[in-house]
Design a protein around this motif. Structure first.
Motif, PDB file in Angstrom:
ATOM      1  N   GLY A   1       0.718  -1.109  -0.026  1.00 40.21           N
ATOM      2  CA  GLY A   1       0.092   0.059   0.044  1.00 40.21           C
ATOM      3  C   GLY A   1       0.826   1.244  -0.023  1.00 40.21           C
ATOM      4  O   GLY A   1       1.941   1.109   0.351  1.00 40.21           O
ATOM      5  N   GLY A   2       0.265   2.449  -0.461  1.00 40.93           N
ATOM      6  CA  GLY A   2       0.920   3.566  -0.422  1.00 40.93           C
ATOM      7  C   GLY A   2       2.114   3.930  -1.316  1.00 40.93           C
ATOM      8  O   GLY A   2       2.852   4.698  -0.833  1.00 40.93           O
TER       9      GLY A   2
ATOM     10  N   GLY B   1       2.077   4.543  -4.509  1.00 39.04           N
ATOM     11  CA  GLY B   1       1.964   5.622  -5.605  1.00 39.04           C
ATOM     12  C   GLY B   1       0.912   5.136  -6.947  1.00 39.04           C
ATOM     13  O   GLY B   1       0.858   5.615  -7.972  1.00 39.04           O
ATOM     14  N   LYS B   2       0.276   4.073  -6.568  1.00 37.56           N
ATOM     15  CA  LYS B   2      -0.801   3.149  -7.556  1.00 37.56           C
ATOM     16  C   LYS B   2      -1.570   4.492  -7.993  1.00 37.56           C
ATOM     17  O   LYS B   2      -1.963   4.740  -9.293  1.00 37.56           O
ATOM     18  CB  LYS B   2      -1.442   2.095  -7.020  1.00 37.56           C
ATOM     19  CG  LYS B   2      -0.412   0.868  -6.710  1.00 37.56           C
ATOM     20  CD  LYS B   2      -1.488  -0.082  -6.038  1.00 37.56           C
ATOM     21  CE  LYS B   2      -2.040   0.077  -4.764  1.00 37.56           C
ATOM     22  NZ  LYS B   2      -1.028   0.360  -3.634  1.00 37.56           N
ATOM     23  N   THR B   3      -2.310   5.064  -6.963  1.00 34.31           N
ATOM     24  CA  THR B   3      -3.545   5.827  -7.461  1.00 34.31           C
ATOM     25  C   THR B   3      -2.788   7.210  -8.287  1.00 34.31           C
ATOM     26  O   THR B   3      -3.538   7.652  -9.328  1.00 34.31           O
ATOM     27  CB  THR B   3      -4.336   6.336  -6.358  1.00 34.31           C
ATOM     28  OG1 THR B   3      -4.812   5.084  -5.718  1.00 34.31           O
ATOM     29  CG2 THR B   3      -5.481   7.194  -6.580  1.00 34.31           C
ATOM     30  N   THR B   4      -1.792   7.632  -7.737  1.00 33.58           N
ATOM     31  CA  THR B   4      -1.080   8.764  -8.368  1.00 33.58           C
ATOM     32  C   THR B   4      -0.466   8.491  -9.725  1.00 33.58           C
ATOM     33  O   THR B   4      -0.791   9.396 -10.438  1.00 33.58           O
ATOM     34  CB  THR B   4       0.231   9.083  -7.614  1.00 33.58           C
ATOM     35  OG1 THR B   4      -0.066   9.332  -6.080  1.00 33.58           O
ATOM     36  CG2 THR B   4       0.922  10.343  -8.104  1.00 33.58           C
TER      37      THR B   4
ATOM     38  N   ARG C   1       8.974   7.529  -6.332  1.00 35.92           N
ATOM     39  CA  ARG C   1       9.407   7.966  -5.088  1.00 35.92           C
ATOM     40  C   ARG C   1      10.996   7.507  -5.057  1.00 35.92           C
ATOM     41  O   ARG C   1      11.510   7.279  -3.838  1.00 35.92           O
ATOM     42  CB  ARG C   1       8.768   7.545  -3.751  1.00 35.92           C
ATOM     43  CG  ARG C   1       7.269   7.444  -3.789  1.00 35.92           C
ATOM     44  CD  ARG C   1       6.541   7.532  -2.522  1.00 35.92           C
ATOM     45  NE  ARG C   1       6.969   8.962  -1.819  1.00 35.92           N
ATOM     46  CZ  ARG C   1       6.342   9.281  -0.775  1.00 35.92           C
ATOM     47  NH1 ARG C   1       5.300   8.478  -0.380  1.00 35.92           N
ATOM     48  NH2 ARG C   1       6.381  10.269  -0.223  1.00 35.92           N
TER      49      ARG C   1
ATOM     50  N   PRO D   1      10.831  10.422  -9.747  1.00 35.70           N
ATOM     51  CA  PRO D   1      11.589  10.978  -8.635  1.00 35.70           C
ATOM     52  C   PRO D   1      10.523  11.527  -7.306  1.00 35.70           C
ATOM     53  O   PRO D   1       9.471  11.682  -7.551  1.00 35.70           O
ATOM     54  CB  PRO D   1      12.318  12.231  -8.887  1.00 35.70           C
ATOM     55  CG  PRO D   1      11.358  12.804 -10.192  1.00 35.70           C
ATOM     56  CD  PRO D   1      10.704  11.356 -11.025  1.00 35.70           C
TER      57      PRO D   1
ATOM     58  N   SER E   1       9.106  13.915  -5.298  1.00 31.44           N
ATOM     59  CA  SER E   1       8.962  15.177  -5.514  1.00 31.44           C
ATOM     60  C   SER E   1       7.662  15.816  -4.694  1.00 31.44           C
ATOM     61  O   SER E   1       6.681  15.087  -4.353  1.00 31.44           O
ATOM     62  CB  SER E   1       8.572  15.330  -7.231  1.00 31.44           C
ATOM     63  OG  SER E   1       7.815  16.407  -7.403  1.00 31.44           O
TER      64      SER E   1
HETATM   65  N1  LIG Z   1       6.687  10.722  -6.536  1.00 35.37           N
HETATM   66  C1  LIG Z   1       6.354  10.961  -5.455  1.00 35.37           C
HETATM   67  N2  LIG Z   1       6.629  11.775  -4.572  1.00 35.37           N
HETATM   68  C2  LIG Z   1       6.274  12.128  -3.519  1.00 35.37           C
HETATM   69  N3  LIG Z   1       5.272  11.753  -2.836  1.00 35.37           N
HETATM   70  C3  LIG Z   1       4.785  10.675  -3.634  1.00 35.37           C
HETATM   71  C4  LIG Z   1       5.204  10.221  -4.904  1.00 35.37           C
HETATM   72  N4  LIG Z   1       4.249   9.298  -5.306  1.00 35.37           N
HETATM   73  C5  LIG Z   1       3.324   9.263  -4.294  1.00 35.37           C
HETATM   74  N5  LIG Z   1       3.659   9.849  -3.273  1.00 35.37           N
HETATM   75  C6  LIG Z   1       2.635  10.129  -2.291  1.00 35.37           C
HETATM   76  O1  LIG Z   1       2.583   8.895  -1.354  1.00 35.37           O
HETATM   77  C7  LIG Z   1       1.393   8.668  -0.962  1.00 35.37           C
HETATM   78  C8  LIG Z   1       0.572   7.471  -1.576  1.00 35.37           C
HETATM   79  O2  LIG Z   1       0.209   7.670  -2.998  1.00 35.37           O
HETATM   80  P1  LIG Z   1      -0.988   7.044  -3.501  1.00 35.37           P
HETATM   81  O3  LIG Z   1      -2.118   7.083  -2.824  1.00 35.37           O
HETATM   82  O4  LIG Z   1      -0.919   7.207  -5.084  1.00 35.37           O
HETATM   83  O5  LIG Z   1      -0.604   5.465  -3.292  1.00 35.37           O
HETATM   84  P2  LIG Z   1      -1.489   4.145  -3.383  1.00 35.37           P
HETATM   85  O6  LIG Z   1      -0.331   3.082  -3.926  1.00 35.37           O
HETATM   86  O7  LIG Z   1      -2.583   4.250  -4.478  1.00 35.37           O
HETATM   87  O8  LIG Z   1      -1.999   3.803  -2.086  1.00 35.37           O
HETATM   88  P3  LIG Z   1      -2.826   2.756  -1.571  1.00 35.37           P
HETATM   89  O9  LIG Z   1      -2.358   1.467  -1.627  1.00 35.37           O
HETATM   90  O10 LIG Z   1      -3.462   3.241  -0.121  1.00 35.37           O
HETATM   91  O11 LIG Z   1      -3.989   2.975  -2.666  1.00 35.37           O
HETATM   92  C9  LIG Z   1       0.581   9.934  -1.280  1.00 35.37           C
HETATM   93  O12 LIG Z   1       0.641  10.829  -0.026  1.00 35.37           O
HETATM   94  C10 LIG Z   1       1.357  10.586  -2.316  1.00 35.37           C
HETATM   95  O13 LIG Z   1       1.191  11.996  -2.571  1.00 35.37           O
END
Ligand SMILES: Nc1ncnc2c1ncn2[C@@H]1O[C@H](COP(=O)(O)OP(=O)(O)OP(=O)(O)O)[C@@H](O)[C@H]1O
Ligand SMILES: [Mg+2]
Lengths: 271, 105
Positions: free
Chosen positions: A12-13, A15-18, A181, A211, A213
């Protein structure tokens, strides 16, 4: 023929959704009709990242249960043409998704879209398995960090065994690594796994390196996919990765520590 | 205390963080209210359409429901395309817009 792409990671967390928001927006910017689907039932977040949270009327589960038509649940992006969002339900749980229901929706979407991006929830349970089941391509979102790399390997195993393509002995799901990240300064100091380390362990083709960011937090605050911040490192790295996905040769950037100017160092500014 | 206010960098109303806070307050206020009750929108839509269908021929594919959640009130917009009766030679369609302000608890 529409292509179904899953954004997945196990952990989790990472960056999938991003990344799902960035890729979907990137495809649409290049003229491909794209829909991005939130599979994280009960923990809807893609709507916030895409900035359409105020306009959610119906969701994925409503469509599966025939409580709404698909076209009513799709939210058209206001900034980018040819981009739509199918939000997750916030009130149900993961059991509301069924394989037949998901297939029905995907088949209908296939008629209207070139790319269908599935934003997977974390974990390796029902929601995550359904998000990857119908995929033609997988983007494995990984952070340069031990538990993320190991979980990515687990997900690769799932793709190879529990996807539709695996079950029906079709051509396997195409795998792509998206390393996010990434902090070149920490890599240089030897504190963080390098791109090459991760590639050596996972042994799948590299799609991009995004990166670490501050632009990502800023973009999520205002509900804008970070790829639209075309001046930011992360935005440019996503645009490069989208281009590579579409078959272009693009040099890798942002993998070296940034040289910071005197003023930047003095005031402790970072990218 | 003033002196601390001076040092605390003023946060513009339009700063990303301020926007984030406002977006969250709006969306979460709605979610918290909705948490106890059942999802009423699908039912509302069905009943609304049933009433309209009593009076006119209705193609459910031609119904569009839009919602805009705000701080003070939300707007639910239901667009129903009504076919012109066959006696008319034009193919024009009528759009009926019901606008209701569902005030937030
Ligand atoms: N390249 C990056 N630089 C800095 N922060 C990042 C980067 N990519 C993601 N984040 C941060 O990491 C956190 C998790 O991102 P995100 O929600 O996209 O993850 P996820 O994999 O979808 O999480 P989940 O498993 O809960 O669905 C967020 O706070 C996001 O702003
Ligand atoms: Mg997510």
């Amino acid at each position: 023929m529409a292509k179904i792409i899953v954004m997945t990671s196990g952990k989790g967390g990472v960056g999938k959704t991003t990344s799902a928001a960035a890729f979907a927006t990137g495809f649409a910017l290049r003229g491909h009709k794209t829909v991005v689907i939130d599979f994280d039932i009960g923990l809807r977040n893609l709507d916030l990242i895409m900035g359409c949270e105020r306009r959610v009327v119906f969701d994925f589960v409503n469509v599966i249960n025939n409580e709404a038509k698909l076209h009513q649940a799709l939210i058209k992006d206001k900034r980018v043409d040819g981009l739509s969002v199918l939000p997750a339900s916030q009130t149900r749980d993961k059991d509301a998704l069924t394989k037949d229901g998901v297939e029905k929706v995907l088949d209908e979407l296939r008629r209207d879209f070139d790319f269908i991006v599935c934003d997977s929830p974390a974990g390796i349970e029902r929601g995550a398995l359904l998000a990857l089941y119908f995929a033609d391509e997988a983007i494995i979102v990984t952070n340069p960090e031990v538990s993320s790399v190991r979980d990515s390997d687990r997900i690769l195993g799932m793709l190879g065994a529990r996807s539709r393509r695996a079950e029906q002995n079709l051509e396997p799901v195409r795998e792509n690594l998206l390393l996010t990240r990434y902090d070149p300064a920490r890599v240089a100091k030897g504190d963080m796994l390098t791109v090459d380390d991760v590639l050596e362990i996972l042994a799948i083709p590299l799609l991009g390196v995004v990166p670490e960011s501050q632009a990502v937090l800023r973009a999520s605050n205002i509900g804008m996919p970070v790829i639209l911040d075309s001046k930011s490192n992360a935005g440019m790295a996503y645009a490069d990765a989208v281009a590579r996905f579409l078959g272009e040769q693009v040099e890798y950037r942002f993998m070296q520590p940034e040289r910071r100017g005197f003023m930047d160092r003095l005031f402790g500014r970072t990218a | 205390m003033r002196i601390f206010d001076f040092f605390r960098s003023p946060r513009a109303k339009s700063s990303p963080a301020a926007q984030a806070k406002e977006r969250l307050q709006i969306v979460m206020a709605h979610e918290r209210v909705g948490r106890c009750g059942p999802d009423f929108l699908p039912v509302l839509q069905q009943e609304l359409l049933a009433v309209i269908a009593k009076y006119v021929d209705l193609d459910t594919n031609r119904v569009e429901v839009k919602l805009d959640r705000g701080t003070e009130c939300s707007t639910l917009e239901v667009n129903v395309e009504l076919p012109t009766p066959p006696r008319s030679d034009s193919l024009a369609t009528t759009t009926l817009t019901l606008e209701s302000a569902a005030s937030q608890a």
